[in-house]
Design a protein around this motif. Structure first.
Motif, PDB file in Angstrom:
ATOM      1  N   PRO A 141       0.842  -1.213   0.000  1.00 56.82           N
ATOM      2  CA  PRO A 141       0.000   0.000   0.000  1.00 56.82           C
ATOM      3  C   PRO A 141       0.871   1.255   0.000  1.00 56.82           C
ATOM      4  O   PRO A 141       1.987   1.238   0.516  1.00 56.82           O
ATOM      5  CB  PRO A 141      -0.780  -0.113   1.319  1.00 56.82           C
ATOM      6  N   ILE A 142       0.341   2.332  -0.577  1.00 61.72           N
ATOM      7  CA  ILE A 142       1.023   3.634  -0.562  1.00 61.72           C
ATOM      8  C   ILE A 142      -0.005   4.696  -0.179  1.00 61.72           C
ATOM      9  O   ILE A 142      -1.113   4.714  -0.717  1.00 61.72           O
ATOM     10  CB  ILE A 142       1.634   3.992  -1.938  1.00 61.72           C
ATOM     11  N   MET A 143       0.383   5.587   0.745  1.00 56.32           N
ATOM     12  CA  MET A 143      -0.478   6.713   1.138  1.00 56.32           C
ATOM     13  C   MET A 143      -0.130   7.917   0.267  1.00 56.32           C
ATOM     14  O   MET A 143       1.024   8.313   0.148  1.00 56.32           O
ATOM     15  CB  MET A 143      -0.223   7.060   2.609  1.00 56.32           C
ATOM     16  N   ILE A 144      -1.159   8.485  -0.376  1.00 56.41           N
ATOM     17  CA  ILE A 144      -0.976   9.663  -1.240  1.00 56.41           C
ATOM     18  C   ILE A 144      -1.681  10.845  -0.575  1.00 56.41           C
ATOM     19  O   ILE A 144      -2.892  10.785  -0.315  1.00 56.41           O
ATOM     20  CB  ILE A 144      -1.572   9.430  -2.655  1.00 56.41           C
ATOM     21  N   THR A 145      -0.922  11.934  -0.292  1.00 60.39           N
ATOM     22  CA  THR A 145      -1.512  13.117   0.361  1.00 60.39           C
ATOM     23  C   THR A 145      -1.422  14.374  -0.498  1.00 60.39           C
ATOM     24  O   THR A 145      -2.242  15.278  -0.357  1.00 60.39           O
ATOM     25  CB  THR A 145      -0.794  13.386   1.700  1.00 60.39           C
ATOM     26  N   SER A 146      -0.440  14.452  -1.389  1.00 58.38           N
ATOM     27  CA  SER A 146      -0.268  15.638  -2.230  1.00 58.38           C
ATOM     28  C   SER A 146      -1.394  15.721  -3.260  1.00 58.38           C
ATOM     29  O   SER A 146      -1.793  14.720  -3.863  1.00 58.38           O
ATOM     30  CB  SER A 146       1.087  15.575  -2.940  1.00 58.38           C
TER      31      SER A 146
END
Length: 781
Positions: free
Chosen positions: A34-39
């Motif tokens: 999994p990868i968290m994307i915030t931008s």
């Protein structure tokens, strides 16, 4: 995911990829994560990829900087990843599950700013046909070494071990191990960029060896710590046995017990009551149960030591002898009659009131006028202990109120420390440089001083370290400052102001004879008959080298002369006594800093001499004005503050209004730029007292008349031409004396202040009280 699905995904990889920059470490092919994307830019990339082929490019940023997302900020080799699932998060971010597929290299960018889109070439592992046996050997070696690491390191899960064994591709084994080892991000990127599988395996094997070395060191440290713990436990049980034996024999148990008994006896003598008694007894109980080897034992011991060493007993009433106090003040200080009078009044009130409590004094004056030494004299006159500390530049309120005991190295504030040193509840505390208090994120010391200096609040002052009420009302606080401008108003309201102005030449000479020369002779190992100063030499030192308000520079000059004299005596080059006169002064002090021709004088039209008050004492200011043909207007230079700029604007407007009365045509102002300047431009100048001086300079410039010699003025000007009162007249008069001024123009309301200026300071000066600018101009021309 099956091998078949991965092959299909590889066949479907697009030539153009949306690029997602990575902050942490690179992600290798063959990994499901999994990868968290915030931008916002990266979320937009994910959304566009989901609408197309669900493939994105993951590339590491060269520096860990979120703001750097351009083509120059990322590496050229990354990993293509298939988005398997996307989950929107409540905070607006996105969590995506990806399956990384293959390496790629960027061929060119289609965009230069986020979101980045690039044309890519996909990269295959390079495996030579002759390397197969070597790769098998390397693979076995890598897996064997990793098994050893995973057995020693509990962070490696069983799932990681199975994955490592089941991967049959050497290149993928190298990628997987690189992703789970603790390797620097740049080195991981280098492995990602390595296409030769054999070279990649060799690099990974090197990192595995380094990890094994670290684990060995870690294991060795853990073994040493365990051995120490076992040793300390064994020592503890032995100590307990020794205690039991000593107890049976009736001997003192240990040093800790004896310290507890000592503290208990001292606390009992102090007869505490209420909150203080409860807190101290609680600390004593805690101290009795503590292990001497524990860190908290030292903290509690220091706390109890501070408590028992503080002066808790009520002080004895002061035995105040006014005559003795006057004798001490006259012996220690020359001049300062008004200051001495105020201090004697204060002592008389103390005697009548028979109470140690009272107001807080602040001594205000330029450097070197004797503020600190007056504090020592007051302590002598009262027969009290004296403690001085400076708050200049102090930025941490814990310096005043102490640190809480939860911090390592905590200690009480300066007030409690001082009481512990003097061992008296009613000393004289001198707080030096109170006008130079600072502020920072650690707090505001001036706010902390409010409680300390308020007689209504300091009855139960709580230091953060002590955390007990302590009565500070018996302390006589004397603060010192060069100026009142920077002292917060609530703090100043708690203090009674006593001003110390500077010294004139005659006073400095007398101070040198009585105090400075004997002190300097003793300091340099000289005796009275070895060196002789005459009065003209001392006057020349004041006029040529030490014209400031105080006597600090004067003292340095005398020290310098005595040093040179000491050298001559030791070398035997001169007969005794060595005579110091005006004629041989330059041989000791070199050329004078000031000369008679440097005294500020008015010599041409457009100049006037004003008087100013500064934190360094009184001073004289030359105002210069010139006219430059051109557009009309007023130009100001010379580091003027806002108030002084307003004074200049008012003076300019009023002079233009009354110009006709003095034969000045309006064309002079319409066709000229008037430039008003105060020399010594590097020194900031401000205050409402230069209005009439500026107006006089402008009238002098416009009429072409020079004002009288040896005349100075001070006073603020209103728009209608009235002269308004000013402050600091005594300091300004002293400055006028130093600069040979004979006439001083002052505002009419300040006439009452002349009585406060001693006759010997006013000697030789004529004061001219005025109410309007018209009167000023009649006097100066």
């Amino acid at each position: 995911m099956s091998e078949k699905e991965i092959i299909v995904a590889e066949q479907a990889l697009p030539d153009k990829l949306f690029i997602v920059p990575l902050l942490g470490k690179p992600i290798f092919p063959g990994i499901f994560t999994p990868i968290m994307i915030t931008s916002n830019d990266d979320i937009e990339i994910v959304n566009q990829a989901m609408e197309n082929d669900k493939v994105i490019g993951l590339i590491l940023l060269k520096e860990e900087d979120e703001s750097a997302t351009g083509p120059k900020d990322i590496y050229q080799v990354g990993t293509a990843a298939k988005i398997v699932k996307k989950i929107n998060l409540p905070d607006g971010g996105v969590n995506i599950f990806i399956s990384t597929v293959k390496r790629f290299r960027i061929r060119k960018f289609f965009t230069s700013e986020a979101p980045l889109i690039a044309a890519v070439d996909y990269l295959d592992d390079i495996v030579g046909s002759e390397q197969k046996d070597e790769l098998k050997a390397l693979t076995r070696s890598v897996i064997s070494e990793m098994k050893q690491i995973s057995e020693d390191n509990p962070l490696f899960s069983e799932e990681m071990r199975l994955n490592m064994v089941n991967i049959d591709n050497p290149g993928k084994i190298a990628d997987f191990i690189t992703s789970i080892l603790n390797i620097d991000r740049v080195q991981q990127q280098q492995i990602l960029e390595e296409l030769d599988v054999r070279a990649r395996m060799e690099k990974v094997l090197v990192f595995i060896k380094k990890e094994q070395d670290l684990l060995r060191i870690q294991k060795k440290i853990a073994t040493q710590i365990n051995e120490k713990i076992e040793k300390s436990q064994r020592e503890y049980f032995l100590r307990e046995e020794i205690k039991a034996i000593k107890k049976e024999l009736g001997e003192p148990v240990d040093s800790k017990s004896s310290e507890y008994i000592k503290f208990k006896e001292m606390v009992d003598k102090l007869n505490f009551e209420g909150e203080i008694k409860e807190q101290v007894e609680r600390e004593l109980e805690k101290f009795a149960l503590m292990d001497p080897s524990s860190s908290e034992y030292i903290v509690t011991r220091n706390y109890l030591e501070t408590i028992v060493n503080l002066p808790w007993e009520e002080p004895k009433p002061d035995v105040i002898d006014i005559a003795k106090g006057e004798k001490i003040l006259n012996h220690d200080h020359y001049g300062l009659d008004d200051v001495k009078e105020r201090i004697l009044e204060y002592l008389a009130v103390r005697k009548l009131k028979n109470d140690t409590k009272g107001s807080i004094i602040i001594l205000v004056g330029p450097p070197g006028v004797g503020k600190t030494s007056i504090g020592k004299s007051v302590a002598r006159a009262l027969g009290r202990e004296f403690f001085r500390f400076s708050v200049g530049g102090m930025r941490d309120e814990a310096e005043i109120k102490g640190h809480r005991r939860t911090y390592v190295g905590a200690m009480p504030g300066k007030i409690i420390q001082g009481l512990k040193i003097v061992k008296n509840k009613a000393p004289v505390f001198m707080i030096d440089e109170i006008d130079k208090l600072g502020q920072s994120y650690q707090g505001d010391p001036s706010s902390a001083l409010l409680e300390v200096l308020d007689p209504e609040q300091n009855i139960a002052f709580r230091d953060h370290y002590l955390d007990l009420p302590f009565d500070l009302s018996h302390i006589l606080f004397i603060a010192t400052a060069n100026t009142l401008d920077s002292i917060p108003r609530p703090l100043l309201d708690r203090m009674e102001i006593i001003r110390l102005s500077g010294y004139i030449t005659d006073e400095k000479i007398e101070i040198a004879k009585r105090y400075l020369i004997p002190k300097s002779l003793k300091k340099h190992g000289l005796i009275k008959g070895q060196i002789a100063y005459n009065k003209t030499a001392l006057r020349s030192i004041v006029d040529g080298y030490a014209r400031e308000a105080g006597v600090r520079t004067f003292e340095k000059c005398i020290d310098k002369i005595n040093r040179k004299a000491a050298k001559k005596i030791v070398m035997g080059t001169e007969e005794l006594p060595i005579k110091i006169s005006k004629d041989n002064l330059e041989g000791f002090l070199k050329k004078p800093y000031f000369r008679d021709d440097e005294i500020k004088r008015v010599s041409i039209p457009g100049m006037s001499l004003g008087l100013a008050w500064t934190s360094m004492g009184g001073d004289t200011l030359i105002i210069e004005a010139i006219n430059i043909p051109g557009k009309s207007g007023l130009q100001l230079t010379g580091q003027m503050g806002d108030v002084m700029k307003e004074s200049a604007a008012i003076a300019f407007s009023h002079v233009k209004q009354i110009a006709g009365d003095y034969g000045i045509k309006q064309e002079f102002f319409e066709k000229n730029v008037i430039h008003l300047h105060i020399p010594e431009g590097a020194t900031p100048k401000d205050g409402p007292s230069a209005g009439i001086t500026m107006a006089t300079a402008l009238i002098s410039l416009a009429t072409g008349k020079v004002i009288k010699k040896n005349l100075a003025m001070t006073g603020e000007l209103s728009l209608t031409g009235k002269v308004l009162p000013i402050g600091g007249l005594k300091e300004k008069t002293i400055a006028a004396q130093r600069n040979k001024v004979k006439d001083i123009i002052i505002p009419k309301p300040n006439e009452r202040d002349l009585d406060e200026i001693p006759a010997y300071i006013r000697k030789g000066i004529t004061f001219h009280p005025v109410e309007s600018l018209k009167e000023v101009l009649n006097l100066v021309f």
